[in-house]
Design a protein around this motif. Structure first.
Motif, PDB file in Angstrom:
ATOM      1  N   ASN A  42      26.486  30.324   5.513  1.00 33.73           N
ATOM      2  CA  ASN A  42      26.108  31.315   4.485  1.00 33.73           C
ATOM      3  C   ASN A  42      26.047  30.657   3.108  1.00 33.73           C
ATOM      4  OD1 ASN A  42      26.106  33.664   6.267  1.00 33.73           O
ATOM      5  ND2 ASN A  42      28.327  33.351   6.369  1.00 33.73           N
ATOM      6  N   PRO A  43      24.989  29.901   2.845  1.00 36.23           N
ATOM      7  CA  PRO A  43      24.873  29.250   1.531  1.00 36.23           C
ATOM      8  C   PRO A  43      24.684  30.287   0.434  1.00 36.23           C
ATOM      9  CG  PRO A  43      22.837  29.017   2.759  1.00 36.23           C
ATOM     10  CD  PRO A  43      23.833  29.627   3.699  1.00 36.23           C
ATOM     11  N   PRO A  44      25.111  29.978  -0.792  1.00 33.32           N
ATOM     12  CA  PRO A  44      24.942  30.936  -1.889  1.00 33.32           C
ATOM     13  C   PRO A  44      23.475  31.157  -2.226  1.00 33.32           C
ATOM     14  CG  PRO A  44      25.679  28.815  -2.715  1.00 33.32           C
ATOM     15  CD  PRO A  44      25.730  28.735  -1.225  1.00 33.32           C
ATOM     16  N   VAL A  45      23.193  32.301  -2.808  1.00 33.60           N
ATOM     17  CA  VAL A  45      21.837  32.623  -3.265  1.00 33.60           C
ATOM     18  C   VAL A  45      21.867  32.706  -4.784  1.00 33.60           C
ATOM     19  CG1 VAL A  45      19.984  34.328  -3.244  1.00 33.60           C
ATOM     20  CG2 VAL A  45      21.291  33.879  -1.151  1.00 33.60           C
ATOM     21  N   ILE A  46      21.000  31.948  -5.446  1.00 33.36           N
ATOM     22  CA  ILE A  46      20.917  31.978  -6.908  1.00 33.36           C
ATOM     23  C   ILE A  46      19.825  32.966  -7.291  1.00 33.36           C
ATOM     24  CG2 ILE A  46      20.472  30.645  -9.001  1.00 33.36           C
ATOM     25  CD1 ILE A  46      21.474  28.164  -7.489  1.00 33.36           C
ATOM     26  N   ASN A 149      28.468  22.153 -20.281  1.00 35.23           N
ATOM     27  CA  ASN A 149      28.775  20.897 -19.590  1.00 35.23           C
ATOM     28  C   ASN A 149      29.886  21.110 -18.568  1.00 35.23           C
ATOM     29  OD1 ASN A 149      27.159  18.847 -21.112  1.00 35.23           O
ATOM     30  ND2 ASN A 149      28.367  19.626 -22.826  1.00 35.23           N
ATOM     31  N   LYS A 150      29.736  20.477 -17.424  1.00 36.62           N
ATOM     32  CA  LYS A 150      30.829  20.452 -16.453  1.00 36.62           C
ATOM     33  C   LYS A 150      30.792  19.108 -15.732  1.00 36.62           C
ATOM     34  CE  LYS A 150      33.379  23.087 -13.053  1.00 36.62           C
ATOM     35  NZ  LYS A 150      33.559  24.395 -12.407  1.00 36.62           N
ATOM     36  N   THR A 151      31.960  18.465 -15.658  1.00 41.44           N
ATOM     37  CA  THR A 151      32.067  17.154 -15.014  1.00 41.44           C
ATOM     38  C   THR A 151      32.815  17.288 -13.697  1.00 41.44           C
ATOM     39  OG1 THR A 151      32.072  16.059 -17.182  1.00 41.44           O
ATOM     40  CG2 THR A 151      32.853  14.775 -15.305  1.00 41.44           C
ATOM     41  N   PHE A 152      32.270  16.642 -12.662  1.00 41.96           N
ATOM     42  CA  PHE A 152      32.852  16.666 -11.325  1.00 41.96           C
ATOM     43  C   PHE A 152      33.332  15.260 -10.965  1.00 41.96           C
ATOM     44  CE2 PHE A 152      29.949  20.163 -11.665  1.00 41.96           C
ATOM     45  CZ  PHE A 152      30.524  21.204 -10.947  1.00 41.96           C
ATOM     46  N   ASN A 153      34.585  15.166 -10.475  1.00 46.45           N
ATOM     47  CA  ASN A 153      35.199  13.869 -10.154  1.00 46.45           C
ATOM     48  C   ASN A 153      35.669  13.834  -8.710  1.00 46.45           C
ATOM     49  OD1 ASN A 153      35.672  12.567 -13.003  1.00 46.45           O
ATOM     50  ND2 ASN A 153      36.303  14.692 -13.198  1.00 46.45           N
ATOM     51  N   THR A 175      30.210   9.622   2.175  1.00 45.18           N
ATOM     52  CA  THR A 175      30.957  10.848   2.500  1.00 45.18           C
ATOM     53  C   THR A 175      31.516  11.478   1.237  1.00 45.18           C
ATOM     54  OG1 THR A 175      31.551  10.012   4.694  1.00 45.18           O
ATOM     55  CG2 THR A 175      32.914  11.772   3.799  1.00 45.18           C
ATOM     56  N   GLN A 176      32.065  10.649   0.383  1.00 46.87           N
ATOM     57  CA  GLN A 176      32.638  11.114  -0.875  1.00 46.87           C
ATOM     58  C   GLN A 176      31.562  11.745  -1.770  1.00 46.87           C
ATOM     59  OE1 GLN A 176      34.916   7.964  -2.560  1.00 46.87           O
ATOM     60  NE2 GLN A 176      35.507   9.120  -4.375  1.00 46.87           N
ATOM     61  N   LEU A 177      30.415  11.078  -1.875  1.00 41.39           N
ATOM     62  CA  LEU A 177      29.306  11.599  -2.684  1.00 41.39           C
ATOM     63  C   LEU A 177      28.792  12.914  -2.113  1.00 41.39           C
ATOM     64  CD1 LEU A 177      27.212  11.349  -4.948  1.00 41.39           C
ATOM     65  CD2 LEU A 177      25.868   9.851  -3.444  1.00 41.39           C
ATOM     66  N   SER A 178      28.674  12.994  -0.793  1.00 43.25           N
ATOM     67  CA  SER A 178      28.197  14.222  -0.145  1.00 43.25           C
ATOM     68  C   SER A 178      29.141  15.392  -0.433  1.00 43.25           C
ATOM     69  CB  SER A 178      28.067  14.015   1.363  1.00 43.25           C
ATOM     70  OG  SER A 178      27.087  13.044   1.649  1.00 43.25           O
ATOM     71  N   GLN A 179      30.437  15.136  -0.373  1.00 39.90           N
ATOM     72  CA  GLN A 179      31.422  16.185  -0.640  1.00 39.90           C
ATOM     73  C   GLN A 179      31.357  16.651  -2.090  1.00 39.90           C
ATOM     74  OE1 GLN A 179      35.035  14.237   0.618  1.00 39.90           O
ATOM     75  NE2 GLN A 179      34.774  14.842   2.765  1.00 39.90           N
ATOM     76  N   LEU A 180      31.143  15.713  -3.012  1.00 38.45           N
ATOM     77  CA  LEU A 180      31.071  16.075  -4.427  1.00 38.45           C
ATOM     78  C   LEU A 180      29.802  16.884  -4.717  1.00 38.45           C
ATOM     79  CD1 LEU A 180      32.744  15.677  -7.023  1.00 38.45           C
ATOM     80  CD2 LEU A 180      31.224  13.794  -7.600  1.00 38.45           C
ATOM     81  N   LEU A 181      28.673  16.499  -4.116  1.00 40.09           N
ATOM     82  CA  LEU A 181      27.427  17.249  -4.327  1.00 40.09           C
ATOM     83  C   LEU A 181      27.513  18.637  -3.696  1.00 40.09           C
ATOM     84  CD1 LEU A 181      24.631  14.548  -3.849  1.00 40.09           C
ATOM     85  CD2 LEU A 181      25.683  15.381  -5.954  1.00 40.09           C
ATOM     86  N   THR A 182      28.216  18.745  -2.577  1.00 35.31           N
ATOM     87  CA  THR A 182      28.443  20.063  -1.971  1.00 35.31           C
ATOM     88  C   THR A 182      29.284  20.930  -2.904  1.00 35.31           C
ATOM     89  OG1 THR A 182      28.297  19.147   0.269  1.00 35.31           O
ATOM     90  CG2 THR A 182      29.425  21.255   0.025  1.00 35.31           C
ATOM     91  N   ASP A 187      29.524  25.495  -6.651  1.00 34.19           N
ATOM     92  CA  ASP A 187      30.341  25.822  -7.814  1.00 34.19           C
ATOM     93  C   ASP A 187      29.957  27.182  -8.411  1.00 34.19           C
ATOM     94  OD1 ASP A 187      32.341  24.661  -9.884  1.00 34.19           O
ATOM     95  OD2 ASP A 187      30.683  25.412 -11.099  1.00 34.19           O
ATOM     96  N   PRO A 188      30.895  28.126  -8.487  1.00 36.02           N
ATOM     97  CA  PRO A 188      30.568  29.464  -8.999  1.00 36.02           C
ATOM     98  C   PRO A 188      30.195  29.492 -10.479  1.00 36.02           C
ATOM     99  CG  PRO A 188      32.936  29.255  -8.586  1.00 36.02           C
ATOM    100  CD  PRO A 188      32.290  28.022  -8.045  1.00 36.02           C
ATOM    101  N   GLU A 189      30.786  28.610 -11.289  1.00 33.67           N
ATOM    102  CA  GLU A 189      30.453  28.566 -12.723  1.00 33.67           C
ATOM    103  C   GLU A 189      29.011  28.099 -12.924  1.00 33.67           C
ATOM    104  OE1 GLU A 189      33.127  26.403 -15.218  1.00 33.67           O
ATOM    105  OE2 GLU A 189      34.901  27.356 -14.385  1.00 33.67           O
ATOM    106  N   ILE A 190      28.617  27.038 -12.199  1.00 28.91           N
ATOM    107  CA  ILE A 190      27.236  26.548 -12.310  1.00 28.91           C
ATOM    108  C   ILE A 190      26.271  27.634 -11.869  1.00 28.91           C
ATOM    109  CG2 ILE A 190      25.587  24.875 -11.389  1.00 28.91           C
ATOM    110  CD1 ILE A 190      27.446  23.486 -13.259  1.00 28.91           C
ATOM    111  N   LYS A 191      26.570  28.299 -10.758  1.00 25.79           N
ATOM    112  CA  LYS A 191      25.716  29.374 -10.242  1.00 25.79           C
ATOM    113  C   LYS A 191      25.566  30.491 -11.280  1.00 25.79           C
ATOM    114  CE  LYS A 191      25.425  32.686  -6.401  1.00 25.79           C
ATOM    115  NZ  LYS A 191      25.379  33.914  -7.192  1.00 25.79           N
ATOM    116  N   ALA A 192      26.677  30.893 -11.888  1.00 25.52           N
ATOM    117  CA  ALA A 192      26.654  31.975 -12.892  1.00 25.52           C
ATOM    118  C   ALA A 192      25.815  31.568 -14.107  1.00 25.52           C
ATOM    119  CB  ALA A 192      28.069  32.340 -13.304  1.00 25.52           C
ATOM    120  N   LYS A 193      25.948  30.319 -14.538  1.00 28.58           N
ATOM    121  CA  LYS A 193      25.175  29.849 -15.693  1.00 28.58           C
ATOM    122  C   LYS A 193      23.685  29.737 -15.367  1.00 28.58           C
ATOM    123  CE  LYS A 193      28.535  29.284 -18.661  1.00 28.58           C
ATOM    124  NZ  LYS A 193      28.610  30.112 -19.908  1.00 28.58           N
ATOM    125  N   LEU A 194      23.348  29.320 -14.154  1.00 28.42           N
ATOM    126  CA  LEU A 194      21.943  29.247 -13.779  1.00 28.42           C
ATOM    127  C   LEU A 194      21.298  30.631 -13.702  1.00 28.42           C
ATOM    128  CD1 LEU A 194      22.133  26.494 -10.979  1.00 28.42           C
ATOM    129  CD2 LEU A 194      21.108  26.247 -13.258  1.00 28.42           C
TER     130      LEU A 194
END
Length: 197
Positions: A42-46, A149-153, A175-182, A187-194
């Motif tokens: 169930n991916p999010p819908v923007i 701005n939001k930074t992901f580590n 694997t690490q990059l895939s998890q961070l991009l997921t 991310d609910p904040e990014i979704k709300a801003k978009l």
């Protein structure tokens, strides 16, 4: 008997050194990041009325992906085969459009992806190795004189016996990059801003 054992030591040392040098020489000079985003069943819908443009920048200090060091000798560097920040941008672009976001060049609603760091540092010793990898990505939204701005580590450390295997290092980094991009895609904040910026 002791005399024979002592003679066998240089032979063993020679074999070990030859094996170690062979392992080092088989390390590739380049690798490619291949991230995959997995948002589940169930991916999010923007739901946004705005059309966004997407760009990417490479803000890294080190432009290589893997650094392998053993003792005091020079480090072996493995570079990227293709632009990592563009591959990351294309991966997120595909995912956001699948979620319903309209992305088109030239829009005044701008998403700027900044690759701050993607690097695996490998410390090789005689009997073991340690992989310390870090990925940092910054997302910046810009429109109507507003900036968000939001930074992901992501940090990962692993240790294993014997020499580092380039496939294992590559797998850990991807694997690490895939998890961070997921994480970014969900991310609910990014979704709300978009949806409302």
């Amino acid at each position: 008997m002791i005399h024979v054992s002592l003679k066998s030591i240089p032979v063993f040392t020679s074999i070990f050194v030859a094996f170690f040098l062979f392992s080092c020489s088989s390390v590739p000079s380049t690798m490619q990041v291949t991230p995959e985003i997995s948002t589940g069943k169930n991916p999010p819908v923007i739901d946004s009325n705005n059309i966004w443009s997407l760009s990417s920048q490479d803000r890294r200090i080190a432009r290589y992906l893997i650094e392998i060091s053993a003792g005091d000798g020079p480090a072996t560097l493995i570079n990227e085969a293709d632009s990592s920040h563009r591959i990351i941008m294309q991966t997120l672009n595909k995912e956001w459009q699948a979620q319903g976001l309209i992305i088109s060049p030239g829009s005044e609603y701008k998403i700027d992806l900044q690759l701050i760091k993607i690097l695996a540092k490998v410390k090789q010793s005689t009997y073991k190795h340690e992989i310390n990898s870090e990925v940092v990505i910054k997302i910046q939204l810009n429109a109507n004189n507003k900036v968000y701005n939001k930074t992901f580590n992501s940090n990962a450390i692993s240790e294993a016996p014997l020499n580092a295997n380039s496939k294992k290092i590559s797998k850990q980094l991807n694997t690490q990059l895939s998890q961070l991009l997921t994480e970014i895609a969900l991310d609910p904040e990014i979704k709300a801003k978009l949806e409302n910026f």
